[in-house]
Motif scaffolding. Structure first.
Motif, PDB file in Angstrom:
ATOM      1  N   ARG A  43      38.113  26.012  36.752  1.00 36.12           N
ATOM      2  CA  ARG A  43      39.394  26.694  36.492  1.00 36.12           C
ATOM      3  C   ARG A  43      39.187  28.205  36.387  1.00 36.12           C
ATOM      4  NH1 ARG A  43      42.816  22.992  33.654  1.00 36.12           N
ATOM      5  NH2 ARG A  43      44.434  24.621  33.630  1.00 36.12           N
ATOM      6  N   LEU A  44      38.079  28.616  35.752  1.00 35.37           N
ATOM      7  CA  LEU A  44      37.811  30.056  35.600  1.00 35.37           C
ATOM      8  C   LEU A  44      37.480  30.725  36.925  1.00 35.37           C
ATOM      9  CD1 LEU A  44      35.675  30.142  32.307  1.00 35.37           C
ATOM     10  CD2 LEU A  44      38.014  30.966  32.625  1.00 35.37           C
ATOM     11  N   ALA A  45      37.145  29.944  37.911  1.00 37.32           N
ATOM     12  CA  ALA A  45      36.814  30.519  39.212  1.00 37.32           C
ATOM     13  C   ALA A  45      37.988  31.295  39.809  1.00 37.32           C
ATOM     14  CB  ALA A  45      36.371  29.417  40.170  1.00 37.32           C
ATOM     15  N   CYS A  46      39.176  31.033  39.329  1.00 34.44           N
ATOM     16  CA  CYS A  46      40.339  31.752  39.848  1.00 34.44           C
ATOM     17  C   CYS A  46      40.300  33.235  39.495  1.00 34.44           C
ATOM     18  CB  CYS A  46      41.634  31.137  39.327  1.00 34.44           C
ATOM     19  SG  CYS A  46      41.876  31.299  37.547  1.00 34.44           S
ATOM     20  N   VAL A  47      39.461  33.625  38.542  1.00 32.12           N
ATOM     21  CA  VAL A  47      39.352  35.039  38.155  1.00 32.12           C
ATOM     22  C   VAL A  47      38.985  35.894  39.360  1.00 32.12           C
ATOM     23  CG1 VAL A  47      37.967  36.676  36.826  1.00 32.12           C
ATOM     24  CG2 VAL A  47      38.785  34.575  35.746  1.00 32.12           C
ATOM     25  N   VAL A  48      38.044  35.399  40.150  1.00 32.23           N
ATOM     26  CA  VAL A  48      37.598  36.150  41.332  1.00 32.23           C
ATOM     27  C   VAL A  48      38.783  36.409  42.252  1.00 32.23           C
ATOM     28  CG1 VAL A  48      36.039  36.121  43.303  1.00 32.23           C
ATOM     29  CG2 VAL A  48      35.343  35.062  41.157  1.00 32.23           C
ATOM     30  N   ARG A  49      39.542  35.379  42.490  1.00 32.84           N
ATOM     31  CA  ARG A  49      40.683  35.448  43.401  1.00 32.84           C
ATOM     32  C   ARG A  49      41.780  36.368  42.847  1.00 32.84           C
ATOM     33  NH1 ARG A  49      42.050  29.517  44.347  1.00 32.84           N
ATOM     34  NH2 ARG A  49      39.795  29.482  44.551  1.00 32.84           N
ATOM     35  N   MET A  50      42.045  36.214  41.561  1.00 34.13           N
ATOM     36  CA  MET A  50      43.144  36.988  40.955  1.00 34.13           C
ATOM     37  C   MET A  50      42.821  38.477  40.945  1.00 34.13           C
ATOM     38  SD  MET A  50      44.340  34.661  37.741  1.00 34.13           S
ATOM     39  CE  MET A  50      45.330  33.189  37.982  1.00 34.13           C
ATOM     40  N   ALA A  77      34.583  37.828  28.642  1.00 29.08           N
ATOM     41  CA  ALA A  77      35.639  38.059  27.653  1.00 29.08           C
ATOM     42  C   ALA A  77      36.535  36.828  27.513  1.00 29.08           C
ATOM     43  CB  ALA A  77      36.463  39.279  28.049  1.00 29.08           C
ATOM     44  N   LEU A  78      36.814  36.151  28.624  1.00 31.52           N
ATOM     45  CA  LEU A  78      37.648  34.948  28.563  1.00 31.52           C
ATOM     46  C   LEU A  78      36.952  33.862  27.753  1.00 31.52           C
ATOM     47  CD1 LEU A  78      39.060  34.706  32.196  1.00 31.52           C
ATOM     48  CD2 LEU A  78      40.372  35.041  30.113  1.00 31.52           C
ATOM     49  N   TRP A  79      35.648  33.702  27.975  1.00 32.31           N
ATOM     50  CA  TRP A  79      34.920  32.675  27.225  1.00 32.31           C
ATOM     51  C   TRP A  79      34.932  33.023  25.736  1.00 32.31           C
ATOM     52  CZ3 TRP A  79      33.432  27.938  27.077  1.00 32.31           C
ATOM     53  CH2 TRP A  79      32.506  27.521  26.133  1.00 32.31           C
ATOM     54  N   ARG A  80      34.687  34.283  25.424  1.00 29.14           N
ATOM     55  CA  ARG A  80      34.647  34.682  24.015  1.00 29.14           C
ATOM     56  C   ARG A  80      36.029  34.629  23.378  1.00 29.14           C
ATOM     57  NH1 ARG A  80      30.223  39.448  24.838  1.00 29.14           N
ATOM     58  NH2 ARG A  80      28.414  38.079  24.710  1.00 29.14           N
ATOM     59  N   GLY A  81      37.071  34.845  24.188  1.00 28.72           N
ATOM     60  CA  GLY A  81      38.434  34.798  23.659  1.00 28.72           C
ATOM     61  C   GLY A  81      39.033  33.404  23.678  1.00 28.72           C
ATOM     62  N   LEU A  82      38.283  32.438  24.204  1.00 26.80           N
ATOM     63  CA  LEU A  82      38.823  31.082  24.349  1.00 26.80           C
ATOM     64  C   LEU A  82      39.258  30.457  23.016  1.00 26.80           C
ATOM     65  CD1 LEU A  82      39.358  29.326  26.805  1.00 26.80           C
ATOM     66  CD2 LEU A  82      37.158  28.203  26.424  1.00 26.80           C
ATOM     67  N   PRO A  83      38.579  30.732  21.907  1.00 22.18           N
ATOM     68  CA  PRO A  83      39.066  30.167  20.638  1.00 22.18           C
ATOM     69  C   PRO A  83      40.489  30.607  20.298  1.00 22.18           C
ATOM     70  CG  PRO A  83      36.817  30.942  20.376  1.00 22.18           C
ATOM     71  CD  PRO A  83      37.276  31.390  21.736  1.00 22.18           C
ATOM     72  N   ILE A  95      44.768  33.406  31.992  1.00 20.31           N
ATOM     73  CA  ILE A  95      43.706  34.073  32.742  1.00 20.31           C
ATOM     74  C   ILE A  95      44.287  35.234  33.535  1.00 20.31           C
ATOM     75  CG2 ILE A  95      42.085  33.816  34.666  1.00 20.31           C
ATOM     76  CD1 ILE A  95      41.640  30.922  33.735  1.00 20.31           C
ATOM     77  N   PHE A  96      45.427  35.009  34.189  1.00 23.82           N
ATOM     78  CA  PHE A  96      46.023  36.068  35.009  1.00 23.82           C
ATOM     79  C   PHE A  96      46.349  37.291  34.155  1.00 23.82           C
ATOM     80  CE2 PHE A  96      48.206  38.162  38.312  1.00 23.82           C
ATOM     81  CZ  PHE A  96      49.329  38.747  37.736  1.00 23.82           C
ATOM     82  N   ARG A  97      46.932  37.078  32.987  1.00 23.34           N
ATOM     83  CA  ARG A  97      47.293  38.228  32.151  1.00 23.34           C
ATOM     84  C   ARG A  97      46.043  38.961  31.660  1.00 23.34           C
ATOM     85  NH1 ARG A  97      52.587  35.820  28.929  1.00 23.34           N
ATOM     86  NH2 ARG A  97      53.483  34.889  30.816  1.00 23.34           N
ATOM     87  N   SER A  98      44.973  38.218  31.411  1.00 20.77           N
ATOM     88  CA  SER A  98      43.716  38.869  31.020  1.00 20.77           C
ATOM     89  C   SER A  98      43.164  39.690  32.187  1.00 20.77           C
ATOM     90  CB  SER A  98      42.687  37.825  30.579  1.00 20.77           C
ATOM     91  OG  SER A  98      43.143  37.121  29.455  1.00 20.77           O
ATOM     92  N   CYS A  99      43.233  39.135  33.388  1.00 21.08           N
ATOM     93  CA  CYS A  99      42.763  39.871  34.582  1.00 21.08           C
ATOM     94  C   CYS A  99      43.600  41.139  34.764  1.00 21.08           C
ATOM     95  CB  CYS A  99      42.891  39.001  35.834  1.00 21.08           C
ATOM     96  SG  CYS A  99      41.720  37.635  35.903  1.00 21.08           S
ATOM     97  N   HIS A 100      44.897  41.005  34.635  1.00 25.93           N
ATOM     98  CA  HIS A 100      45.821  42.125  34.803  1.00 25.93           C
ATOM     99  C   HIS A 100      45.457  43.236  33.826  1.00 25.93           C
ATOM    100  CE1 HIS A 100      49.790  44.187  34.595  1.00 25.93           C
ATOM    101  NE2 HIS A 100      49.925  43.777  35.838  1.00 25.93           N
TER     102      HIS A 100
END
Lengths: 199, 194
Positions: A43-50, A77-83, A95-100
Motif C-alpha cells: 500500500r505504501l508503494a503508492c508514495v512513489v507514484r503520488m 515519516a509515514l511509518w513513524r506517524g502510523l500510530p 498517504i496522499f495528504r502526507s505526500c502533498h
C-alpha cells in the motif's frame, strides 16, 4: 475535574469504512505481523507514484534525485506517524495528504518558489486565485471531527446526503444541516484572512 | 454561526468559491488515490523496503545485547549525574496547569507520551467558544505550531510533521467574540525516550 459548565463532547468518530479496516492493518503492522507489513508495504508503494504525479503537475520543480530523497523521507515519516493514523479517511488519502505536505515542505526548503509573503501557500495558485489545496487541507483539520467527516464523505467520497446519513446513523436532513453549517464555517476559515498563521 | 448562505461578509469567502476549492482538492485526491490503487511495481516495492528495512529488521542478538548494556550504563550515569547536580536546579512545573474554578485545562498531551497524535483540551464554558492553540519547543521557545479560530476542543496532529517535537509546552487560549483571550491553559509534554 471541571466544576460548572458543560464538558464538550467531541468523541464523534464515524470515520470511513475503509479507514476502519486500514487502522486495523496499521495496528497489526506496528505490532510486527509479517503479513500485515507485507500488505502495508504494498500500500505504501503508492508514495512513489503520488510524489511523481504531484511533481509533474507542478512543473517538475524537483529532479529525479531530489524526488527519491523526498520519497525516502515520506516513507519513514509515514511509518513513524502510523500510530497517529485514526482512519478518518482511507490509508491512500492519508498517504496522499502526507505526500502533498512533504512536497510543499521540500519546495519551501529548496527555495523553489520566489517572492513568498508570510504564510503564503507554495503550490501553484488555483486557476481562480481561490484557496489552494493546501489551504483546504489545513481548513479541514481545524474543523470538529463530525464536521470534517461530513465534508469528506460528501466531497472526497462523493456520497449523497442519504448515504452519509446511513453511514452516520442519522437522518439526511440532519446531515444537510451539519453540512451547510460547516460550509458556513469554511467560508470564514478560507476567507481572505486565512494566511494568518500556523506553523 | 452564519446560517444564511446568501449573506457574505468581507472576511468570508463566497459559498461557490468554497465548494469549488473543495471539489478541486477532492478531485486531485480522488485521481491520485485511484492511480495509487493499481498494483505496486517491483521498483516501487523496492523503494518501500529499502526505506523501511533498517526500521523493520531487528539487529543481530549480540548487537542488541551490547546496545541494551550501553543504554543501561548511560541511564545509570545520567541518574547519578542528575542526583549530584540537580539539587539546586529549579523544579520543573508539574504537567498541566489548573487555573481555578473558571478554568481551561489541557487534556492531551500531558506529561510523558509515546507520540504526539492529538491536542485536546476542556473548558468550563458552555456553547462553542473559539480557541487559539500554540505549541512551543520547551528548550528553545521556538513556535512549533499555531492554530487560531478553532471551534473544536481538539486538534488532530495526524497529518502534521511532529518529528522535531521532543519536549513541548502547549498553550491554549479561549477567545471572546473579538478574538481576545478570556481564559488560558497550559501544559508540558515530552516524548518518551526509546
Amino acid at each position: 475535574m471541571v466544576t460548572g459548565g458543560e464538558v464538550q463532547d467531541h468523541s464523534f468518530r464515524a470515520g470511513t469504512q475503509s479507514g476502519t479496516e486500514d487502522v486495523a492493518l496499521a495496528r497489526r503492522a506496528l505490532a510486527g505481523e509479517p503479513d500485515a507489513r507485507r500488505e502495508l508495504a504494498g500500500r505504501l508503494a503508492c508514495v512513489v507514484r503520488m510524489l511523481s504525479s504531484l511533481n509533474a503537475r507542478w512543473g517538475r520543480p524537483l529532479s529525479a534525485h531530489d524526488l527519491e530523497d523526498v520519497t525516502q523521507d515520506v516513507l519513514v515519516a509515514l511509518w513513524r506517524g502510523l500510530p497517529a493514523f485514526a482512519g478518518l479517511s482511507s490509508l491512500e488519502s492519508w498517504i496522499f495528504r502526507s505526500c502533498h505536505r512533504a512536497l510543499l515542505a521540500r519546495l519551501r526548503s529548496s527555495r523553489q518558489v520566489t517572492a513568498l509573503s508570510d504564510g503564503a501557500a507554495l503550490e501553484p495558485p488555483a486557476p481562480d486565485q481561490g484557496p489552494t489545496n493546501d489551504d483546504v487541507y489545513q481548513a479541514l483539520e481545524r474543523l470538529e471531527p463530525r464536521a470534517r467527516c461530513v465534508i469528506e464523505l460528501k466531497h472526497f467520497e462523493e456520497l449523497t446526503f442519504e448515504e452519509i446519513g446511513s453511514r452516520l446513523s442519522t437522518s439526511p436532513n440532519t446531515v444537510k444541516s451539519w453540512y451547510y453549517q460547516t460550509i458556513a464555517d469554511l467560508r470564514r476559515i478560507l476567507g481572505p484572512g486565512r494566511r494568518g498563521g500556523g506553523a | 454561526m452564519n446560517t444564511d448562505r446568501g449573506d457574505r461578509r468581507d472576511e468570508e469567502l463566497a459559498e461557490e468559491d468554497v465548494l469549488r476549492a473543495l471539489e478541486r482538492a477532492a478531485h486531485l485526491e480522488r485521481e491520485s488515490v485511484a492511480e495509487a490503487r493499481a498494483p505496486a511495481s517491483p521498483g516501487e516495492l523496492r523503494a518501500v523496503e529499502g526505506a523501511l528495512r533498517e526500521i523493520w529488521e531487528p539487529a543481530p542478538r549480540a548487537t542488541r545485547r551490547r546496545v541494551w548494556l550501553a543504554a543501561a550504563a548511560l541511564v545509570l550515569a545520567a541518574i547519578t549525574l542528575w542526583r549530584f547536580t540537580a539539587r539546586d536546579a529549579p523544579e520543573l512545573p508539574p504537567p498541566g496547569v489548573v487555573l481555578g474554578q473558571n478554568e481551561l485545562r489541557i487534556l492531551a498531551p500531558e506529561g510523558q507520551v509515546e507520540a504526539f497524535t492529538i491536542l485536546r483540551w476542556q473548558t468550563s464554558t458552555r456553547g462553542t467558544p473559539r480557541f487559539e492553540v500554540r505549541v512551543y519547543d520547551d528548550a528553545t521557545g521556538a513556535l512549533l505550531l499555531r492554530e487560531s479560530d478553532l471551534r473544536a476542543s481538539e486538534l488532530s496532529l495526524e497529518n502534521r510533521d511532529t518529528s522535531a517535537w521532543g519536549r513541548v509546552r502547549i498553550e491554549v487560549d479561549e477567545l471572546d467574540s473579538s478574538g481576545e483571550p478570556v481564559k488560558s491553559g497550559g501544559a508540558r509534554a515530552w516524548l518518551r525516550s526509546p
